[in-house]
Motif scaffolding. Structure first.
Motif, PDB file in Angstrom:
ATOM      1  N   ASP B 174     -42.546 -41.443  11.106  1.00 53.71           N
ATOM      2  CA  ASP B 174     -41.426 -42.239  10.604  1.00 53.71           C
ATOM      3  C   ASP B 174     -41.996 -43.458  10.040  1.00 53.71           C
ATOM      4  OD1 ASP B 174     -39.207 -40.502  11.197  1.00 53.71           O
ATOM      5  OD2 ASP B 174     -38.679 -41.317  13.038  1.00 53.71           O
ATOM      6  N   GLU B 175     -43.198 -44.092  10.680  1.00 59.05           N
ATOM      7  CA  GLU B 175     -43.751 -45.321  10.604  1.00 59.05           C
ATOM      8  C   GLU B 175     -44.243 -45.127   8.973  1.00 59.05           C
ATOM      9  OE1 GLU B 175     -45.145 -43.983  13.438  1.00 59.05           O
ATOM     10  OE2 GLU B 175     -43.604 -45.033  14.545  1.00 59.05           O
ATOM     11  N   LEU B 176     -44.875 -43.994   8.738  1.00 58.36           N
ATOM     12  CA  LEU B 176     -45.207 -43.969   7.330  1.00 58.36           C
ATOM     13  C   LEU B 176     -44.228 -43.840   6.210  1.00 58.36           C
ATOM     14  CD1 LEU B 176     -48.328 -43.593   6.549  1.00 58.36           C
ATOM     15  CD2 LEU B 176     -48.046 -41.176   6.401  1.00 58.36           C
ATOM     16  N   VAL B 177     -43.335 -43.054   6.725  1.00 60.00           N
ATOM     17  CA  VAL B 177     -42.097 -43.327   5.603  1.00 60.00           C
ATOM     18  C   VAL B 177     -41.527 -44.648   5.303  1.00 60.00           C
ATOM     19  CG1 VAL B 177     -39.671 -42.262   5.281  1.00 60.00           C
ATOM     20  CG2 VAL B 177     -41.209 -40.905   6.286  1.00 60.00           C
ATOM     21  N   SER B 178     -41.337 -45.286   6.467  1.00 58.02           N
ATOM     22  CA  SER B 178     -40.855 -46.784   6.374  1.00 58.02           C
ATOM     23  C   SER B 178     -41.802 -47.507   5.526  1.00 58.02           C
ATOM     24  CB  SER B 178     -40.318 -47.407   7.391  1.00 58.02           C
ATOM     25  OG  SER B 178     -41.604 -47.544   8.102  1.00 58.02           O
ATOM     26  N   LEU B 179     -43.169 -47.075   5.721  1.00 56.49           N
ATOM     27  CA  LEU B 179     -44.203 -47.849   5.105  1.00 56.49           C
ATOM     28  C   LEU B 179     -44.196 -47.737   3.526  1.00 56.49           C
ATOM     29  CD1 LEU B 179     -46.599 -49.938   5.743  1.00 56.49           C
ATOM     30  CD2 LEU B 179     -47.902 -48.034   5.575  1.00 56.49           C
ATOM     31  N   LEU B 180     -44.035 -46.227   3.210  1.00 53.72           N
ATOM     32  CA  LEU B 180     -44.272 -46.092   1.777  1.00 53.72           C
ATOM     33  C   LEU B 180     -43.034 -46.149   1.044  1.00 53.72           C
ATOM     34  CD1 LEU B 180     -46.287 -42.525   2.120  1.00 53.72           C
ATOM     35  CD2 LEU B 180     -46.757 -44.691   1.246  1.00 53.72           C
ATOM     36  N   THR B 181     -41.553 -46.407   1.694  1.00 52.40           N
ATOM     37  CA  THR B 181     -40.531 -46.370   0.898  1.00 52.40           C
ATOM     38  C   THR B 181     -40.456 -47.985   0.642  1.00 52.40           C
ATOM     39  OG1 THR B 181     -39.393 -45.064   2.443  1.00 52.40           O
ATOM     40  CG2 THR B 181     -38.031 -46.466   1.174  1.00 52.40           C
ATOM     41  N   LEU B 182     -40.495 -48.039  -0.855  1.00 50.07           N
ATOM     42  CA  LEU B 182     -40.748 -49.520  -1.340  1.00 50.07           C
ATOM     43  C   LEU B 182     -39.182 -49.883  -1.747  1.00 50.07           C
ATOM     44  CD1 LEU B 182     -43.399 -48.652  -3.999  1.00 50.07           C
ATOM     45  CD2 LEU B 182     -43.666 -50.076  -1.942  1.00 50.07           C
ATOM     46  N   ASP B 189     -37.573 -58.917   2.880  1.00 50.10           N
ATOM     47  CA  ASP B 189     -36.422 -58.503   3.624  1.00 50.10           C
ATOM     48  C   ASP B 189     -35.076 -59.462   3.890  1.00 50.10           C
ATOM     49  OD1 ASP B 189     -36.073 -55.505   5.332  1.00 50.10           O
ATOM     50  OD2 ASP B 189     -34.719 -56.975   5.567  1.00 50.10           O
ATOM     51  N   ALA B 190     -33.956 -59.205   3.515  1.00 48.95           N
ATOM     52  CA  ALA B 190     -33.233 -60.448   3.785  1.00 48.95           C
ATOM     53  C   ALA B 190     -32.642 -60.487   5.156  1.00 48.95           C
ATOM     54  CB  ALA B 190     -31.701 -59.871   2.745  1.00 48.95           C
ATOM     55  N   VAL B 191     -32.685 -59.398   5.892  1.00 50.27           N
ATOM     56  CA  VAL B 191     -32.289 -59.450   7.415  1.00 50.27           C
ATOM     57  C   VAL B 191     -33.428 -59.758   8.204  1.00 50.27           C
ATOM     58  CG1 VAL B 191     -30.823 -58.576   9.038  1.00 50.27           C
ATOM     59  CG2 VAL B 191     -30.276 -58.254   6.637  1.00 50.27           C
ATOM     60  N   MET B 192     -34.374 -58.891   8.134  1.00 55.48           N
ATOM     61  CA  MET B 192     -35.467 -58.628   9.081  1.00 55.48           C
ATOM     62  C   MET B 192     -36.393 -59.735   8.812  1.00 55.48           C
ATOM     63  SD  MET B 192     -34.333 -56.503  11.101  1.00 55.48           S
ATOM     64  CE  MET B 192     -35.568 -56.027  12.224  1.00 55.48           C
ATOM     65  N   TYR B 193     -36.714 -60.121   7.655  1.00 54.66           N
ATOM     66  CA  TYR B 193     -37.992 -60.987   7.574  1.00 54.66           C
ATOM     67  C   TYR B 193     -38.260 -62.127   8.685  1.00 54.66           C
ATOM     68  CZ  TYR B 193     -41.501 -63.263   5.079  1.00 54.66           C
ATOM     69  OH  TYR B 193     -42.672 -64.165   4.637  1.00 54.66           O
ATOM     70  N   ASP B 194     -37.282 -62.766   9.008  1.00 55.36           N
ATOM     71  CA  ASP B 194     -37.398 -64.051   9.935  1.00 55.36           C
ATOM     72  C   ASP B 194     -37.677 -63.453  11.284  1.00 55.36           C
ATOM     73  OD1 ASP B 194     -36.798 -65.699   8.123  1.00 55.36           O
ATOM     74  OD2 ASP B 194     -34.938 -65.862   8.305  1.00 55.36           O
ATOM     75  N   PHE B 195     -37.579 -62.122  11.703  1.00 58.90           N
ATOM     76  CA  PHE B 195     -38.074 -61.589  13.208  1.00 58.90           C
ATOM     77  C   PHE B 195     -39.198 -60.924  12.962  1.00 58.90           C
ATOM     78  CE2 PHE B 195     -33.293 -61.853  12.350  1.00 58.90           C
ATOM     79  CZ  PHE B 195     -33.015 -62.776  13.293  1.00 58.90           C
ATOM     80  N   MET B 196     -39.922 -60.690  11.904  1.00 53.69           N
ATOM     81  CA  MET B 196     -41.147 -60.062  12.067  1.00 53.69           C
ATOM     82  C   MET B 196     -42.227 -60.989  12.664  1.00 53.69           C
ATOM     83  SD  MET B 196     -41.035 -58.103   8.330  1.00 53.69           S
ATOM     84  CE  MET B 196     -39.691 -57.041   7.780  1.00 53.69           C
ATOM     85  N   PRO B 198     -46.303 -62.218  11.644  1.00 53.80           N
ATOM     86  CA  PRO B 198     -46.917 -62.639  10.499  1.00 53.80           C
ATOM     87  C   PRO B 198     -47.806 -61.342   9.710  1.00 53.80           C
ATOM     88  CG  PRO B 198     -47.807 -64.082  11.950  1.00 53.80           C
ATOM     89  CD  PRO B 198     -46.778 -62.939  12.800  1.00 53.80           C
ATOM     90  N   GLY B 199     -48.186 -60.391  10.514  1.00 50.98           N
ATOM     91  CA  GLY B 199     -48.774 -59.218   9.694  1.00 50.98           C
ATOM     92  C   GLY B 199     -47.625 -58.205   9.159  1.00 50.98           C
ATOM     93  N   GLU B 200     -46.629 -58.110   9.903  1.00 51.88           N
ATOM     94  CA  GLU B 200     -45.578 -57.356   9.201  1.00 51.88           C
ATOM     95  C   GLU B 200     -45.005 -58.043   8.034  1.00 51.88           C
ATOM     96  OE1 GLU B 200     -43.728 -54.834  12.841  1.00 51.88           O
ATOM     97  OE2 GLU B 200     -42.879 -57.079  12.414  1.00 51.88           O
ATOM     98  N   GLN B 201     -44.696 -59.530   8.253  1.00 45.77           N
ATOM     99  CA  GLN B 201     -44.330 -60.343   7.153  1.00 45.77           C
ATOM    100  C   GLN B 201     -45.075 -60.132   5.827  1.00 45.77           C
ATOM    101  OE1 GLN B 201     -43.819 -64.282   8.613  1.00 45.77           O
ATOM    102  NE2 GLN B 201     -41.915 -64.075   9.155  1.00 45.77           N
ATOM    103  N   LEU B 202     -46.488 -60.023   5.837  1.00 49.23           N
ATOM    104  CA  LEU B 202     -47.389 -59.951   4.770  1.00 49.23           C
ATOM    105  C   LEU B 202     -47.014 -58.638   4.196  1.00 49.23           C
ATOM    106  CD1 LEU B 202     -49.619 -61.126   3.307  1.00 49.23           C
ATOM    107  CD2 LEU B 202     -51.216 -59.926   4.671  1.00 49.23           C
ATOM    108  N   ILE B 203     -47.094 -57.563   5.048  1.00 44.79           N
ATOM    109  CA  ILE B 203     -46.701 -56.294   4.335  1.00 44.79           C
ATOM    110  C   ILE B 203     -45.454 -56.034   3.677  1.00 44.79           C
ATOM    111  CG2 ILE B 203     -46.300 -53.615   4.991  1.00 44.79           C
ATOM    112  CD1 ILE B 203     -48.487 -54.102   7.150  1.00 44.79           C
ATOM    113  N   ASP B 204     -44.513 -56.886   4.328  1.00 42.06           N
ATOM    114  CA  ASP B 204     -43.170 -56.843   3.816  1.00 42.06           C
ATOM    115  C   ASP B 204     -43.165 -57.422   2.264  1.00 42.06           C
ATOM    116  OD1 ASP B 204     -40.112 -56.199   3.950  1.00 42.06           O
ATOM    117  OD2 ASP B 204     -40.056 -58.597   3.754  1.00 42.06           O
TER     118      ASP B 204
END
Lengths: 390, 342
Positions: B174-182, B189-196, B198-204
């Protein structure tokens, strides 16, 4: 008396006369695949419009207000006759080639035509352009529906026999809209580039011919305008000059033309600069011809070849710019719809009805591609250095 | 070198003057009274009076021209009519986003185009060369907004659906799917960005960059590849390449150090020249992908008839392009010492 010119005769084999049956067949059996297929595609267009148009001929001819004669219909019928004539003339010429004298054979014109006809991609481009122009002219005969009629079919329906490209969210036929859209998009490209060529040639030749301060000034303006992003420039002008209604089209065309002349001015300037040192210009001066005459009769005609090449490429980029403007809703005003407008129409229902946006985009791509290929072919055919390598 | 830099810098000044004049002439020629273009019918009379006085809108054309020049030079664009706050603020918010998109595109897709062109030239007239030639020509002929929409359609709908299918069947984690889904919209990300973290934010952020960047840069990359191919073809037929091969240098060194170094020279100028093209594309791509950049601002300025904002956008775009060309010129002089002599 010595014979100064021998005749060159390329008698075609008998099977070349197959072309008279259907233009293109003759070329195909002689192994000229690209020309053959190109002519056949035009045949398909011709016969298709015949079968689609004949049953509705009355409707096509008298589609004006209150059933009056419409000039669109008349034009399309004349175009049909003209296209048929052209196709069979090409087939006839292939079956009975013209006998050329040695001088004719080595003339620039013949060399150009020979080089171009051997240039594969250039010929693809040429037939692409021919196809698009014919399609535009024959539109009233081909288009099965009125492009503005709503609910001619179900809404957002996929491609089917009745609607080859599907229908849009108002139940309009995408295929018919595409055909009619080309009637706006293509002429806009041609006219805008014609304006650009006129302005560019005049200014470029003037700069080169007068030299000095005039040259510096014109070239400075050229450099400054070349530095501007074209679409942003177009947007700014369209934003500042809000012209309503039909005049909007003229404004768009003029602006597109006036934002494309810089490249042409540069080319013409370079050409004229090198031409004006040559002997034939000195001869013209020695004959006492006026500067004006030298410029317009001797310099500019000789500088035209690269301009024509550039124009072919510029039509492509101008069509892209126009499509971009239309896409933003700032191009040709409704209800006329160009291909750019149609792609924009398909933006909201992209996921449920992708065909609304896919087909007009493909049409833009094919048109631009054809002009680019033709431009490359023309460049190779007019460039003496590349002759024979095509 | 210093003299060359100074001369190039000085040459940019008349260019900017020319552009400011151009804007002024456009403004003068456009229909309607000049003063009326700077406020809406709802503007209260006292504000109107202040604006007229500040920008000298009632003065003769020549005075207005000098004031406009001064204001543009000081980056004082006045207030947006629609939003009622300084234009400078609006630009400051959106410009970095456009620059981020443009320069990431430039940095990723230009080398890609150069690589494709080089490979084509080395393998001239092979299937690879022909295929790449057709591909670049096709991409080059596509309208950018359409490419953007097709990417949204293909990647956002079909590819992600396919990936999800793979995930459901347990072929992908599932992680890979969510990583590859552009994502196909927005900058983050409008909702989740502020709760990530820094590493996840960069990936986002990076994931949001991929599709708009491709839509914008593919055409530039294609034209780079075309230029690079012909430039490289011209170089590898020359004598010094034969000499390098005759010396017994490995082919990689011949191509990269001797061939590409020389073939890249004209491409440096191309980077500068493609900036206007890139920014033009940005307007359309930003609209399709909902990217909060300058393109959105200029469109809004046009739709709401916001003259000060429109002029500011146009001016900023040209400033960047002029600066970009200047940098390209300098880079060209830096990589090719011959150019400094003339």
């Amino acid at each position: 008396m010595t014979v100064i010119s021998r005749a060159r005769d390329f008698s075609a084999p008998l099977r070349a006369r197959l072309g008279l049956l259907l233009p293109g067949l003759g070329h195909l059996v002689l192994g000229e695949t690209i020309v053959g297929l190109g002519l056949l595609s035009l045949d398909v267009l011709l016969l298709g419009s015949l079968f689609a148009g004949l049953p509705r001929l009355g409707g096509v001819l008298f589609s004006g207000p209150a059933g009056s004669l419409s000039w669109h219909g008349v034009l399309s019928i004349f175009s049909w006759i003209g296209l048929a004539g052209c196709l069979w003339w090409v087939a006839y010429r292939r079956a009975w080639p013209r006998v050329l004298t040695e001088i004719e054979f080595n003339s620039n014109r013949q060399i150009f035509l020979r080089t171009l006809s051997r240039h594969k991609t250039g010929m693809i481009g040429l037939f692409g352009v021919a196809f698009l122009v014919s399609m535009t002219l024959l539109t009233p005969l081909i288009a099965p529906f009125d492009p503005l009629d709503v609910d001619v079919g179900p809404q957002n329906m996929g491609p089917s026999w009745l609607h080859p490209m599907g229908t849009d969210q108002f139940g309009r036929d995408v295929f018919s809209r595409l055909l009619y859209g080309g009637r706006i998009s293509l002429p806009i490209g041609f006219v805008a580039v014609f304006i650009a060529a006129t302005v560019g040639t005049t200014l470029g030749a003037t700069a080169a011919f007068l030299g000095g301060v005039v040259d510096k000034a014109i070239m400075f303006v050229v450099d400054a305008l070349l530095a501007l992003p074209r679409l942003v420039l177009l947007l700014t002008i369209v934003g500042l000059f809000r012209v309503p209604g039909v005049w909007g089209i003229f404004l768009i065309v003029v602006i597109l033309g006036f934002t494309a002349w810089m490249g042409i001015a540069r080319i013409v300037r370079g050409e004229v600069l090198s031409l004006k040192e040559q002997e034939f210009i000195q001869a013209a001066r020695a004959l006492g011809l006026s500067s004006q005459r030298i410029l317009f009769r001797h310099l500019i005609p000789n500088a035209m070849a690269p301009v024509i090449v550039f124009c072919s490429l510029a039509i492509g980029s101008t069509m892209l710019a126009e499509a971009g403007l239309s896409f933003l809703g700032l191009g040709v005003p409704p209800p006329t719809s160009t291909w750019g407008v149609m792609v924009n129409d398909g933006r909201d229902p992209l996921r449920i009805a992708p065909w609304i946006a896919v087909f007009p985009g493909l049409a833009i791509m094919i048109a631009v591609l054809s002009f680019n290929l033709l431009g490359d072919g023309l460049r190779d055919a007019t460039d003496p250095k590349l002759r024979g390598t095509g | 070198m210093t003299r060359y830099v100074i001369r190039k810098l000085l040459l940019a000044i008349p260019l900017l003057l020319c552009i400011v004049t151009f804007i002024f002439v456009l403004l003068e020629l456009s229909p309607g009274n000049i003063a009326d273009k700077f406020f809406t019918p709802e503007t209260p009379p006292e504000v109107r009076q202040m604006i007229v006085e500040k920008y000298h809108l009632d003065d003769p054309a020549l005075v207005r021209y000098t004031y406009m020049m001064r204001n543009l030079a000081l980056l004082d664009f006045g207030r947006s009519m629609d939003e009622g706050r300084p234009v400078f603020e609006i630009v400051r918010e959106s410009l970095p986003n456009t620059l981020l998109l443009s320069f990431t595109t430039l940095a990723v897709l230009f080398p890609f185009g150069i690589a494709v062109g080089t490979i084509q030239a080395i393998r001239q007239n092979t299937a690879i060369d022909t295929g790449a030639s057709i591909g670049t020509l096709l991409i080059y002929s596509m309208p950018q907004f359409w490419v953007a929409m097709m990417l949204q359609l293909l990647v956002g709908l079909y590819l992600s659906g396919w990936l999800e299918g793979l995930g459901d069947r347990g072929l992908l984690s599932d992680e890979l799917v969510s990583l590859l889904t552009l994502p196909t919209l927005g900058m983050k990300d409008a909702v989740m960005y502020d709760f990530m973290d820094p590493g996840e934010q960069l990936i986002d952020r990076l994931k949001h960059l991929v599709l708009p960047g491709m839509a914008m840069g593919l055409a530039s990359a294609a034209s780079t590849a075309r230029y690079m191919r012909s430039s490289m073809l011209g170089i590898i037929r020359q004598d010094f390449i034969r000499t390098a091969r005759a010396k017994g240098l490995p082919e990689r060194v011949v191509i990269v150090h001797h061939g590409m170094r020389n073939a890249l020279l004209p491409i440096v100028t191309l980077v500068g020249l493609s900036l206007p093209f890139l920014f033009s594309g940005a307007v359309l791509v930003e609209l399709v992908f909902g990217w909060p950049g300058m393109g959105r601002v200029i469109l809004k300025a046009i739709y709401t008839q916001d003259t000060p904002l429109l002029i500011a956008c146009f001016y900023i775009y040209t400033l960047i392009v002029v600066a970009g060309n200047l940098l390209a010129d300098l880079a060209y002089a830096w990589v090719d010492p011959r150019i400094r002599l003339d």
